[in-house]
Scaffold this motif. Structure first.
Motif, PDB file in Angstrom:
ATOM      1  N   TYR A 158       0.843  -1.182   0.000  1.00 39.04           N
ATOM      2  CA  TYR A 158       0.000   0.000   0.000  1.00 39.04           C
ATOM      3  C   TYR A 158       0.888   1.245   0.000  1.00 39.04           C
ATOM      4  O   TYR A 158       2.029   1.222   0.443  1.00 39.04           O
ATOM      5  N   GLN A 174       0.589   5.482   1.021  1.00 44.53           N
ATOM      6  CA  GLN A 174      -0.231   6.460   1.717  1.00 44.53           C
ATOM      7  C   GLN A 174       0.369   7.842   1.540  1.00 44.53           C
ATOM      8  O   GLN A 174       1.515   8.095   1.946  1.00 44.53           O
ATOM      9  N   LYS A 187      -2.145  12.626   4.947  1.00 46.04           N
ATOM     10  CA  LYS A 187      -3.545  12.843   5.338  1.00 46.04           C
ATOM     11  C   LYS A 187      -4.530  12.084   4.460  1.00 46.04           C
ATOM     12  O   LYS A 187      -5.695  12.460   4.381  1.00 46.04           O
ATOM     13  N   SER A 216      -5.891   8.022   3.099  1.00 42.93           N
ATOM     14  CA  SER A 216      -5.943   6.638   3.549  1.00 42.93           C
ATOM     15  C   SER A 216      -4.991   5.776   2.721  1.00 42.93           C
ATOM     16  O   SER A 216      -4.389   6.233   1.753  1.00 42.93           O
ATOM     17  N   LEU A 217      -4.858   4.525   3.125  1.00 44.18           N
ATOM     18  CA  LEU A 217      -3.987   3.610   2.405  1.00 44.18           C
ATOM     19  C   LEU A 217      -4.593   3.261   1.051  1.00 44.18           C
ATOM     20  O   LEU A 217      -5.796   3.015   0.941  1.00 44.18           O
ATOM     21  N   PHE A 253       4.605   7.137   2.095  1.00 46.40           N
ATOM     22  CA  PHE A 253       4.680   6.125   3.153  1.00 46.40           C
ATOM     23  C   PHE A 253       4.207   4.810   2.536  1.00 46.40           C
ATOM     24  O   PHE A 253       3.108   4.745   1.986  1.00 46.40           O
ATOM     25  N   ILE A 279       3.395   0.788   2.935  1.00 46.42           N
ATOM     26  CA  ILE A 279       3.018  -0.182   3.957  1.00 46.42           C
ATOM     27  C   ILE A 279       2.794  -1.535   3.308  1.00 46.42           C
ATOM     28  O   ILE A 279       2.131  -1.627   2.272  1.00 46.42           O
ATOM     29  N   PHE A 298      -0.550  -6.104   9.294  1.00 51.29           N
ATOM     30  CA  PHE A 298       0.064  -4.958   8.644  1.00 51.29           C
ATOM     31  C   PHE A 298       1.460  -4.714   9.192  1.00 51.29           C
ATOM     32  O   PHE A 298       1.703  -4.849  10.397  1.00 51.29           O
ATOM     33  N   GLY A 299       2.349  -4.322   8.293  1.00 50.54           N
ATOM     34  CA  GLY A 299       3.670  -3.895   8.719  1.00 50.54           C
ATOM     35  C   GLY A 299       3.624  -2.467   9.224  1.00 50.54           C
ATOM     36  O   GLY A 299       2.635  -1.765   9.029  1.00 50.54           O
TER      37      GLY A 299
END
Lengths: 109, 117
Positions: free
Chosen positions: B36, B38, B41, B43-44, B91, B93, B108-109
């Motif tokens: 994912y 991000q 501000k 969402s993933l 970011f 994930i 989740f990592g």
């Protein structure tokens, strides 16, 4: 309408207060996750629920499958609880994940 | 304790270089791993799904030649951002799904923050 709705979007509380964050979803799910994202971005998996209630320390998560609703509660809130809390559901039909927009919690000392 | 780890947690690189991010499932075998992204501000957003030993499936709009995913074993997946540019700063994930304690679960990592200068 989003498949996963969280409320409130933003929440400010005083230290010690009891916090509730809500998550409603409109799809069939096999599991629901609550994630905590710290200001630096790091994600922590708090709970994975498929039914009932789970408790870990000051955190409690509940889910009502019939009502398609989950709540995350924080007892005796503390400034270190300040973070974004994300609700995520795993779809029953294809196992895809859907994420809520997150609730930004600020706990003031 | 953490069941999915990511390394590094933060990376800063120069524009044009490639960056590899590792995702490991620590105490279970991850048959499927997800990557994912991000933005601030937001969402993933799912980038790609990979099953062990097969090619990743990318979401629409995600360049597979830019974001190389390798899922060579049941405990390790890597995401390589090739020829990184400042707009790739984000970011990242990973999430791993497999059987743990007899249950099919997804974890989740902690995420990796990439900054491209």
């Amino acid at each position: 309408k989003n498949e996963v709705e969280q409320s409130p979007q933003n929440l400010t509380a005083q230290e010690g207060e009891f916090i509730t964050i809500n998550c409603s979803y409109s799809v069939g799910i096999s599991a629901l996750h609550w994630l905590q994202q710290h200001p630096g971005g790091g994600i922590v998996s708090l709970f994975m629920l498929s039914s009932g209630k789970k408790k870990h320390g000051r955190l409690i998560a509940t889910i009502n499958i019939q009502e398609k609703h989950s709540s995350l509660h924080i007892t005796a809130s503390h400034p270190r609880d300040s973070a974004v809390y994300i609700c995520a559901v795993r779809l029953y039909n294809n196992n895809d994940m859907r994420f809520g927009a997150g609730t930004r919690l600020t706990v003031k000392p | 304790g953490a069941v999915v780890s990511q390394h590094p947690s933060r990376v800063i690189c120069k524009s044009g270089t490639s960056v590899k991010i590792e995702c490991r499932s620590l105490d279970f075998q991850a048959t499927t791993m997800f990557w994912y992204r991000q933005f601030p501000k937001q969402s993933l957003m799912l980038m790609a799904t990979s099953n062990e030993g097969s090619k990743a499936t990318y979401e629409q709009g995600v360049e597979k030649d830019k974001f190389l995913i390798n899922h060579a074993s049941l405990t390790l997946s890597t995401l390589t951002v090739t020829s990184a540019h400042p707009e790739d700063s984000s970011f990242y994930i990973c999430s791993a799904r497999g059987t743990k304690g007899g249950l099919n679960e997804q974890f989740f990592g902690p995420g990796t923050r990439l900054t491209v200068l």
